[in-house]
Write a protein that holds these residues in place. Structure first.
Motif, PDB file in Angstrom:
ATOM      1  N   PHE A  75       0.640  -1.346  -0.019  1.00  4.28           N
ATOM      2  CA  PHE A  75      -0.213  -0.111   0.055  1.00  4.28           C
ATOM      3  C   PHE A  75       0.864   1.169  -0.058  1.00  4.28           C
ATOM      4  CE2 PHE A  75      -2.084   3.392   2.285  1.00  4.28           C
ATOM      5  CZ  PHE A  75      -3.254   3.456   1.681  1.00  4.28           C
ATOM      6  N   GLU A  82       1.370   4.079  -2.725  1.00  2.00           N
ATOM      7  CA  GLU A  82       0.975   5.532  -2.608  1.00  2.00           C
ATOM      8  C   GLU A  82       2.263   6.346  -3.059  1.00  2.00           C
ATOM      9  OE1 GLU A  82      -1.564   7.269  -0.540  1.00  2.00           O
ATOM     10  OE2 GLU A  82      -2.239   5.486  -1.484  1.00  2.00           O
ATOM     11  N   ASN A 113      -8.668  -1.137  -3.979  1.00  2.00           N
ATOM     12  CA  ASN A 113      -8.974   0.180  -4.062  1.00  2.00           C
ATOM     13  C   ASN A 113      -7.887   1.225  -4.293  1.00  2.00           C
ATOM     14  OD1 ASN A 113     -11.577  -0.682  -3.819  1.00  2.00           O
ATOM     15  ND2 ASN A 113     -11.639  -0.315  -1.705  1.00  2.00           N
ATOM     16  N   SER A 114      -6.600   0.959  -3.661  1.00  3.10           N
ATOM     17  CA  SER A 114      -5.474   1.735  -3.869  1.00  3.10           C
ATOM     18  C   SER A 114      -5.210   1.932  -5.305  1.00  3.10           C
ATOM     19  CB  SER A 114      -4.501   1.528  -2.994  1.00  3.10           C
ATOM     20  OG  SER A 114      -3.840   0.259  -3.332  1.00  3.10           O
TER      21      SER A 114
END
Length: 251
Positions: free
Chosen positions: A79, A83, A119-120
């Protein structure tokens, strides 16, 4: 064809390198003596649906690993990598989704990634909006069937479409075989080599131009659909031939 099912997140966005990094960091932080180089990871990715289970010749060590905890740690690391990663959208994938929108074809996604990761990735790809999927199933979802074949059937049911009216896009050998066994109408092998047996069974290879491949399959009927159409047509003809003649009475 009424729907397209993406058999893994890698069919939309190639996460292989940063996921490999996430796994290796998770191994290191967990004190595990494993490390996957790029070639090993690529070979594993071709065999599996999506790489999510560590393999090691040290079976004693493997038995002592809490896989759920390891995957959760990997997801946290991945994650953060997502990002910080600058994704470059594949124009072919963006064009594919534009086409699917225009044709109003349902779109589904089956992923062995957690919903956090799915979703990320979707948030990082502005050309693929949240509304672009009729249904998404992820690792760890409550009520998700245990076998992948049943996952296909469950997803198609959620989209309210028959499996034989779906096109599955697969990026691994196992994914290809699972989609075939589940009864998906057309199976497309995207950037993955197929065997002669798979080609003979109707699996379509798409090296790069996925949109052109889908366009060619959009109006293509499967063998079962052709037989069903012929049977229906023959029944109508028989009923028409045996129906009593209607007489029009005049006053």
């Amino acid at each position: 064809m009424k729907a397209v099912i993406f058999g893994s997140l890698n069919a939309i966005c190639d996460l292989s390198e940063i996921e490999r990094q996430a796994f290796n960091q998770a191994f290191s932080q967990s004190g595990l003596p494993w490390h996957w180089d790029a070639r090993t990871y690529r070979d594993m990715s071709l065999r599996l649906t999506e790489v999510y289970e560590p393999s090691s010749p040290d079976h004693a060590t493997a038995r002592d690993v809490n896989l759920d905890e390891l995957l959760d740690l990997k997801d946290e690391i991945l994650f953060n990598l997502i990002e910080d990663h600058s994704f470059v959208e594949d124009p072919l994938i963006v064009g594919l989704f534009d086409y699917l929108r225009r044709k109003r074809m349902s779109r589904g996604l089956i992923s062995q990634q957690s919903r956090l990761i799915v979703n990320s990735v979707r948030a990082a790809l502005p050309g693929i909006l949240a509304s672009d999927f009729s249904s998404v199933t992820c690792r760890g979802d409550e009520g998700r069937p245990e076998t992948r074949q049943c996952v296909y059937a469950d997803l198609a049911s959620t989209m309210r479409v028959e499996l034989d009216r779906c096109i599955a896009i697969e990026t691994t050998r196992r994914g290809i075989e699972t989609a075939r066994a589940a009864g998906v109408g057309h199976v497309v092998a995207y950037r993955v080599p197929i065997t002669k047996q798979q080609k003979a069974s109707g699996v379509v290879a798409a090296a790069d131009d996925l949109l052109a491949t889908l366009k060619s399959l959009h109006w293509t009927r499967t063998a079962s659909q052709v037989l069903a159409h012929r049977a229906t047509t023959q029944t109508v003809r028989i009923l028409s031939a045996t129906a009593p003649e209607r007489r029009i009475r005049t006053a």
